[in-house]
Write an enzyme that holds these catalytic residues in place. Structure first.
Site, PDB file in Angstrom:
ATOM      1  N   ASP A 306     -25.556  44.925 -18.919  1.00  0.00           N
ATOM      2  CA  ASP A 306     -26.189  43.791 -19.549  1.00  0.00           C
ATOM      3  C   ASP A 306     -25.502  42.511 -19.056  1.00  0.00           C
ATOM      4  O   ASP A 306     -24.518  42.551 -18.302  1.00  0.00           O
ATOM      5  CB  ASP A 306     -26.128  43.933 -21.083  1.00  0.00           C
ATOM      6  N   GLU A 506     -31.426  37.579 -30.175  1.00  0.00           N
ATOM      7  CA  GLU A 506     -30.110  38.206 -30.175  1.00  0.00           C
ATOM      8  C   GLU A 506     -29.284  37.793 -31.391  1.00  0.00           C
ATOM      9  O   GLU A 506     -29.820  37.628 -32.489  1.00  0.00           O
ATOM     10  CB  GLU A 506     -29.385  37.919 -28.841  1.00  0.00           C
TER      11      GLU A 506
HETATM   12  C1  GLC Z   1     -29.443  39.675 -22.691  1.00  0.00           C
HETATM   13  C2  GLC Z   1     -29.961  40.886 -23.441  1.00  0.00           C
HETATM   14  C3  GLC Z   1     -30.758  41.833 -22.589  1.00  0.00           C
HETATM   15  C4  GLC Z   1     -31.448  41.078 -21.469  1.00  0.00           C
HETATM   16  C5  GLC Z   1     -30.373  40.498 -20.568  1.00  0.00           C
HETATM   17  C6  GLC Z   1     -30.964  39.653 -19.433  1.00  0.00           C
HETATM   18  O1  GLC Z   1     -28.156  39.349 -23.156  1.00  0.00           O
HETATM   19  O2  GLC Z   1     -29.006  41.653 -24.164  1.00  0.00           O
HETATM   20  O3  GLC Z   1     -31.701  42.475 -23.462  1.00  0.00           O
HETATM   21  O4  GLC Z   1     -32.279  41.946 -20.732  1.00  0.00           O
HETATM   22  O5  GLC Z   1     -29.436  39.704 -21.280  1.00  0.00           O
HETATM   23  O6  GLC Z   1     -31.583  38.516 -19.952  1.00  0.00           O
END
Ligand code: GLC
Length: 615
Positions: A306, A506
């Site tokens: 991530d 988030e």
């Molecule tokens: C974010 C999220 C993830 C996402 C990634 C790219 O922090 O946790 O779901 O795909 O970053 O944006």
């Protein structure tokens, strides 16, 4: 090198000789055509360490020091984080941007095209004018896997129209606690439902063949237990990215089945999760990522980290790299200089190569990761033809056909929690008053991950609001009064009040109080005081504390985060669609019940999973 020369001047002639010598050796000038038709195994054998490590690196596009770094560092992938759009945020500008990046990648020795990732999680939601569908919690209420596959197929088409070939979706979180700011990214509490819808989404994105010009690679996320953490263990002290303090039996029962289903659907990629499991960060968890996912389940795609998630591992950045790659991460999302860690794709690449050269990471691990990545690129047709971008798809972005499917999804996602004989409303009422801050608000309908990472209130992208839907549905003789504060309520034969949550994404959505805002409550009280029939529509990413409001209303609809097509809600209000939505999550009576899930002992919610009324 500079320091060495300065302190060991007698070495200078030797070093200069070596440099001149090395400049004279001609690397085999292998053009990308030469990899066409070759097996991945052969290509990996041709690759230098720099080329291999480059393929394992995904840089954030807005953190590129210069576009030429794509070539100089042999980058295998770029991403747009939430809201990272070209200056002119419309489809052809995206396509131009992608063509530009791919042209630079094509200049490398092997010319391996980029995988470009984006969070197209409820339509191509970063792009103004794209069709934006209900978030997963609403799709869960439809229970309709065929519809979800169609939504994914449409999304893939709109994503490919912009030259992008990879979405970080589906999210198959099993959200156990409504206080989590990502509860709306979960289809619900039942692993069987999550598995069915997650699988449908993967199949819709990837189609019959990943090499189709309308297919995109899926990324099933976040492996594993993203929805399981305990409140108070989150990175911000709340719950997001927290610690899943559960047994392996519960992890396997509640959170693993969707990955089994996604692997059966041949999900091209899987994203590791920020959360921990019983105190150990997933990004460093060799048992879960390698032994379980790749070993026991036989996963053959690749694991991507991530966003700067490896930085959250204990230790310094180099040890983070060593630990995560050895645990099973194959590609690392290195967005840029994150706070404190200083990680950027240049630093990542340098340290990863050091780790290999010093033996902290075996070359066999690197070759396994690169083989997995190139196997996906092979499936996508990226190794057997020059990159191409079918601009004819641009006409389909936000098309009326696509919006019609989104409207159907909204219809099927609406859950009628109460109806004291007031719905469906007649289209011939003399006067309808429409109140509440959500009445004329596409941004509130869309929620987070919409144009901007955190979304935004108001007219963020073309769409149909609840007010638009009402005005379009009623007869010409009906007067529709838009009264956001509800002061005009007494003038109506019925009053529709649209309330709920402002957008968030988030951890920004972690909340320990799920009551409605004071603004919403005052409007509801004002409308109730008018004595007129009150229809409440709740726009929210999760169940909220509404017992008193349900009591006071004549009808109550949970519309979740429906996206751009708000007329799907008014189709229910006026009886053009008989509500069929069923709760995929438990609706608590109050905060003291949370977390509450199907299967809990003394399960006594306000509304249980599966609840939903029809006319
Ligand atoms: C974010 C999220 C993830 C996402 C990634 C790219 O922090 O946790 O779901 O795909 O970053 O944006």
């Amino acid at each position: 090198m500079q320091n060495i020369i300065a302190t060991h001047k007698y070495l200078l002639p030797l070093i200069v000789g070596l440099l001149i010598g090395s400049c004279n050796t001609t690397e085999p000038v292998v053009r990308h055509e030469s990899i066409h038709g070759k097996s991945v195994e052969t290509i990996v054998e041709m690759m230098t360490l720099s080329e291999k490590v480059g393929q394992m690196t995904q840089a954030g596009r807005n953190y590129l020091v210069k576009e030429k770094d794509i070539k100089d560092y042999y980058l295998g992938s770029l991403l747009s984080g939430g809201g990272s759009a070209p200056r002119n945020n419309e489809p052809s500008s995206w396509a131009d941007m992608l063509d530009g990046y791919q042209a630079v990648a094509a200049e490398t020795r092997l010319g391996i095209p980029l995988m470009y990732g984006i969070d197209a999680i409820h339509g191509h939601n970063n792009v103004v004018g794209a069709t934006i569908f209900p978030h997963n919690i609403g799709l869960g209420a439809t229970g309709n896997a065929v519809l979800v596959e169609e939504i994914a197929r449409i999304t893939a088409k709109e994503v490919r129209a912009t030259g992008i070939n990879w979405t970080f979706d589906p999210c198959v979180a099993n959200s156990r606690d409504e206080r989590w700011g990502r509860a709306y990214e979960s289809y619900g509490e039942d692993p069987a439902l999550i598995s069915a819808l997650g699988r449908a989404q993967v199949e819709g994105y990837q189609g019959a063949s990943l090499s189709s010009p309308e297919a995109i690679a899926a990324c099933t996320k976040h492996y594993i237990g993203d929805g399981a953490p305990t409140w108070g263990t989150g990175s911000g002290g709340n719950i997001d990215r927290g610690d899943a303090q559960i047994s392996e039996a519960e992890l396997r029962y509640l959170h693993l089945p969707p990955y089994l289903a996604a692997i059966q659907a041949e999900t091209a990629t899987i994203m590791a999760s920020y959360n921990s499991w019983n105190g150990l960060k997933l990004h460093g968890h060799k048992y879960l990522m390698t032994d379980l996912l790749k070993g026991e389940l036989g996963y053959e795609g690749f694991i991507i980290s991530d966003w700067a998630a490896i930085d959250e591992l204990p230790g310094n950045y180099k040890s983070d790299i060593i630990e995560s790659i050895n645990a099973g991460v194959d590609m690392v999302m290195v967005p840029g200089n994150t706070s404190g860690s200083g990680s950027s794709y240049r630093d990542f690449i340098k340290k990863l190569k050091q780790a290999v050269n010093e033996g902290s990471i075996e070359m066999s691990r690197i070759d396994d990761a690169v083989t997995r990545i190139l196997n996906v690129k092979k499936r996508m047709g990226l190794l057997d033809a020059l990159y191409s971008n079918d601009r004819s798809l641009i006409a389909s972005v936000g098309s009326s056909e696509h919006r019609a499917v989104a409207r159907q999804a909204v219809r099927e996602s609406v859950v009628m929690l109460k109806n004291e004989g007031v719905l469906p409303l007649s289209k011939d009422l003399a006067t309808i008053v429409v109140a509440g801050r959500g009445a004329d608000n596409v941004g509130m309908q869309c929620g987070g991950w919409s144009i901007a990472w955190q979304g935004g209130m108001g007219n963020i992208t073309p769409g149909t609001t609840v007010l638009d839907g009402i005005q379009a549905a009623v007869s010409p003789s009906t007067q529709v009064i838009h009264s956001p504060d509800g002061l005009a309520a007494a003038n109506g034969d019925a009053v529709i009040v649209v309330v709920g949550e402002a957008p968030y994404a988030e951890g920004h959505g972690d909340r320990d109080d799920l009551s409605l805002s004071n603004e919403d409550i005052s409007v509801l009280n004002r409308v109730q005081a008018s004595g007129k029939p009150m229809v409440v529509i709740l726009l929210s990413g999760r169940p909220m504390i509404i017992s008193d409001i349900v009591e006071a209303s004549d009808a109550f609809l949970a519309a979740w985060l429906p996206g751009t097509e708000g007329n799907g809600i008014t189709d229910v209000i006026f009886g053009d669609y008989n509500p069929s939505g069923k709760l995929s999550v438990t609706w608590p009576t109050g905060m003291s019940q949370i977390p509450i899930n199907l299967g809990d002992s003394n399960y006594s919610p306000l509304f249980p999973v599966g609840f939903g009324l029809s006319f």
